[in-house]
Design an enzyme around this catalytic site. Structure first.
Site, PDB file in Angstrom:
ATOM      1  N   ASP A  12      -3.673   0.068  -3.480  1.00 56.58           N
ATOM      2  CA  ASP A  12      -2.249   0.358  -3.712  1.00 56.58           C
ATOM      3  C   ASP A  12      -1.607   1.027  -2.498  1.00 56.58           C
ATOM      4  O   ASP A  12      -2.282   1.744  -1.752  1.00 56.58           O
ATOM      5  CB  ASP A  12      -2.113   1.263  -4.948  1.00 56.58           C
ATOM      6  N   GLY A  15       3.487  -1.569  -0.126  1.00 55.98           N
ATOM      7  CA  GLY A  15       4.949  -1.543  -0.002  1.00 55.98           C
ATOM      8  C   GLY A  15       5.420  -0.284   0.711  1.00 55.98           C
ATOM      9  O   GLY A  15       6.274  -0.336   1.606  1.00 55.98           O
ATOM     10  N   ARG A  25       8.561  -5.080   2.546  1.00 56.75           N
ATOM     11  CA  ARG A  25       7.339  -4.805   1.764  1.00 56.75           C
ATOM     12  C   ARG A  25       6.238  -5.823   2.039  1.00 56.75           C
ATOM     13  O   ARG A  25       5.061  -5.473   2.086  1.00 56.75           O
ATOM     14  CB  ARG A  25       7.671  -4.858   0.260  1.00 56.75           C
ATOM     15  N   HIS A  29       1.833  -6.059   2.578  1.00 53.39           N
ATOM     16  CA  HIS A  29       0.822  -6.906   1.928  1.00 53.39           C
ATOM     17  C   HIS A  29      -0.023  -7.621   2.986  1.00 53.39           C
ATOM     18  O   HIS A  29      -1.232  -7.763   2.842  1.00 53.39           O
ATOM     19  CB  HIS A  29       1.488  -7.920   0.999  1.00 53.39           C
ATOM     20  N   THR A  58      -1.887  -8.285 -14.307  1.00 48.39           N
ATOM     21  CA  THR A  58      -1.109  -9.026 -15.304  1.00 48.39           C
ATOM     22  C   THR A  58       0.306  -8.463 -15.407  1.00 48.39           C
ATOM     23  O   THR A  58       1.195  -9.126 -15.924  1.00 48.39           O
ATOM     24  CB  THR A  58      -1.784  -8.973 -16.696  1.00 48.39           C
ATOM     25  N   LEU A 123     -23.115 -10.086  -0.118  1.00 47.59           N
ATOM     26  CA  LEU A 123     -22.154  -9.286  -0.884  1.00 47.59           C
ATOM     27  C   LEU A 123     -21.432 -10.232  -1.831  1.00 47.59           C
ATOM     28  O   LEU A 123     -21.107 -11.359  -1.458  1.00 47.59           O
ATOM     29  CB  LEU A 123     -21.123  -8.655   0.073  1.00 47.59           C
ATOM     30  N   SER A 181      -3.939   1.774 -14.045  1.00 49.70           N
ATOM     31  CA  SER A 181      -3.046   0.607 -14.091  1.00 49.70           C
ATOM     32  C   SER A 181      -3.744  -0.641 -14.640  1.00 49.70           C
ATOM     33  O   SER A 181      -3.636  -1.729 -14.077  1.00 49.70           O
ATOM     34  CB  SER A 181      -2.438   0.333 -12.711  1.00 49.70           C
ATOM     35  N   GLU A 192     -17.575   6.830 -10.760  1.00 44.88           N
ATOM     36  CA  GLU A 192     -17.063   7.997 -10.039  1.00 44.88           C
ATOM     37  C   GLU A 192     -15.700   7.609  -9.463  1.00 44.88           C
ATOM     38  O   GLU A 192     -15.581   6.612  -8.752  1.00 44.88           O
ATOM     39  CB  GLU A 192     -18.028   8.391  -8.909  1.00 44.88           C
TER      40      GLU A 192
HETATM   41  C1  IPE Z   1      -1.988  -1.791  -9.251  1.00 47.53           C
HETATM   42  O1  IPE Z   1      -0.940  -1.360  -8.443  1.00 47.53           O
HETATM   43  C2  IPE Z   1      -2.187  -3.271  -9.088  1.00 47.53           C
HETATM   44  C3  IPE Z   1      -2.758  -3.707  -7.809  1.00 47.53           C
HETATM   45  C4  IPE Z   1      -3.088  -2.926  -6.807  1.00 47.53           C
HETATM   46  C5  IPE Z   1      -2.965  -5.132  -7.683  1.00 47.53           C
HETATM   47  P1  IPE Z   1       0.558  -1.268  -8.986  1.00 47.53           P
HETATM   48  O2  IPE Z   1       1.396  -0.855  -7.831  1.00 47.53           O
HETATM   49  O3  IPE Z   1       0.932  -2.530  -9.662  1.00 47.53           O
HETATM   50  O4  IPE Z   1       0.444  -0.121 -10.082  1.00 47.53           O
HETATM   51  P2  IPE Z   1       1.569   0.784 -10.751  1.00 47.53           P
HETATM   52  O5  IPE Z   1       2.710  -0.106 -11.093  1.00 47.53           O
HETATM   53  O6  IPE Z   1       1.971   1.806  -9.732  1.00 47.53           O
HETATM   54  O7  IPE Z   1       0.891   1.396 -11.918  1.00 47.53           O
HETATM   55  C1  IPE Z   2      -0.435  -2.903  -3.954  1.00 52.36           C
HETATM   56  O1  IPE Z   2       0.616  -2.415  -3.169  1.00 52.36           O
HETATM   57  C2  IPE Z   2      -0.524  -4.392  -3.884  1.00 52.36           C
HETATM   58  C3  IPE Z   2      -0.115  -5.103  -5.105  1.00 52.36           C
HETATM   59  C4  IPE Z   2       0.215  -4.545  -6.236  1.00 52.36           C
HETATM   60  C5  IPE Z   2      -0.078  -6.545  -5.031  1.00 52.36           C
HETATM   61  P1  IPE Z   2       2.049  -2.204  -3.775  1.00 52.36           P
HETATM   62  O2  IPE Z   2       2.842  -3.445  -3.545  1.00 52.36           O
HETATM   63  O3  IPE Z   2       1.988  -1.777  -5.188  1.00 52.36           O
HETATM   64  O4  IPE Z   2       2.599  -1.051  -2.853  1.00 52.36           O
HETATM   65  P2  IPE Z   2       3.452   0.198  -3.334  1.00 52.36           P
HETATM   66  O5  IPE Z   2       2.687   0.860  -4.418  1.00 52.36           O
HETATM   67  O6  IPE Z   2       4.766  -0.333  -3.794  1.00 52.36           O
HETATM   68  O7  IPE Z   2       3.563   1.039  -2.102  1.00 52.36           O
HETATM   69 MG    MG Z   3       1.892   0.018  -6.111  1.00 55.77          MG
END
Ligand code: IPE
Ligand code: IPE
Ligand code: MG
Length: 227
Positions: A12, A15, A25, A29, A58, A123, A181, A192
């Site tokens: 995470d 963005g 954003r 990625h 999802t 792996l 999430s 852990e």
């Molecule tokens: C969790 O991140 C999903 C992935 C990393 C693929 P999100 O950015 O979607 O989670 P929330 O919305 O902050 O819970």
């Molecule tokens: C995680 O990064 C990747 C996916 C959920 C696909 P985010 O896109 O959720 O990035 P933030 O949390 O908005 O910074």
């Molecule tokens: Mg996120």
């Protein structure tokens, strides 16, 4: 002590990484794919046997169509550009989630990648795409019901996307939020947990090493008493 066999990661913060740099954003990625590549190499070096990464949940369909489209294109690109390299490194690639919702061309890429790499043993990389624990558990329960199987922990585990894969020893979430999430709710029962403030594109092999070192210092009791 035994090293971790299985590491799971909620990747995470892509963005926010881009936003900090005044970039769109989607550039976050893109950088996230680089961080994943480093992590795969780190896992091979540290002899981790399974790496499960949350690529698309999802719930992520709620994002703007433009971003969802970019993520799907990035996935297609990753299959085309990275799988050959992964194969050379003896990585077995699996895609776990409800793949029926994905485009046919992505599904073709997925079948090709899974077939090509199926016998690799360095792996196992599980790419969790359109994955959500609640959906997975409901699907598993229905499968047991439809086949009239007695309900047990083993039967339920065996009906999950992760059937046959040991539960994660370590679950890492980058990006500073302290939540799962909808990731591996069942499988992470005794993992852990590591919640890191850093954003996913900044994750390095040193970060991975630090987590593994910290893991070795933790005492896993599984409900028992320390020996
Ligand atoms: C969790 O991140 C999903 C992935 C990393 C693929 P999100 O950015 O979607 O989670 P929330 O919305 O902050 O819970
Ligand atoms: C995680 O990064 C990747 C996916 C959920 C696909 P985010 O896109 O959720 O990035 P933030 O949390 O908005 O910074
Ligand atoms: Mg996120």
């Amino acid at each position: 002590v035994d090293g971790p066999q299985h590491i799971a990661i909620v990747m995470d913060g892509n963005g926010r990484w881009a936003k900090k740099r005044l970039l769109p954003r989607n550039m976050g990625h893109k950088q996230g794919v680089e961080a994943l590549r480093r992590t795969v190499e780190g896992c091979i070096a540290f002899k981790v046997k399974y790496l499960s990464v949350y690529v698309f949940s999802t719930e992520n369909w709620k994002r703007p169509a433009e971003e969802v489209g970019f993520l799907m294109a990035l996935l297609k690109d990753l299959i085309k550009k990275e799988v050959q390299k992964l194969h050379k490194q003896a990585v077995k690639v699996r895609f776990l989630g409800d793949l029926t919702a994905l485009d046919v061309d992505i599904n073709e890429g997925i079948s090709w990648a899974e077939d090509l790499t199926q016998s690799n043993t360095a792996l196992q990389l599980n790419l969790m795409v359109n994955y959500g624990s609640k959906m997975e558990l409901v699907k598993a329960a229905k499968q047991l019901q439809d086949s009239n199987q007695p309900i047990s922990e083993e039967a339920l585990s065996g009906a999950l996307f992760t059937a046959g894969i040991p539960d994660p020893d370590i679950l890492i979430r980058t990006g500073g939020d302290h939540r799962l999430s909808n990731f591996l709710l069942w499988q992470a029962a005794y993992s852990e947990l590591f919640f890191l403030d850093m954003l996913w594109p900044d994750f390095t092999q040193d970060t991975l090493k630090n987590v593994i070192d910290a893991f070795h210092k933790r005492e896993r009791r599984f409900g028992g008493l320390n020996g």
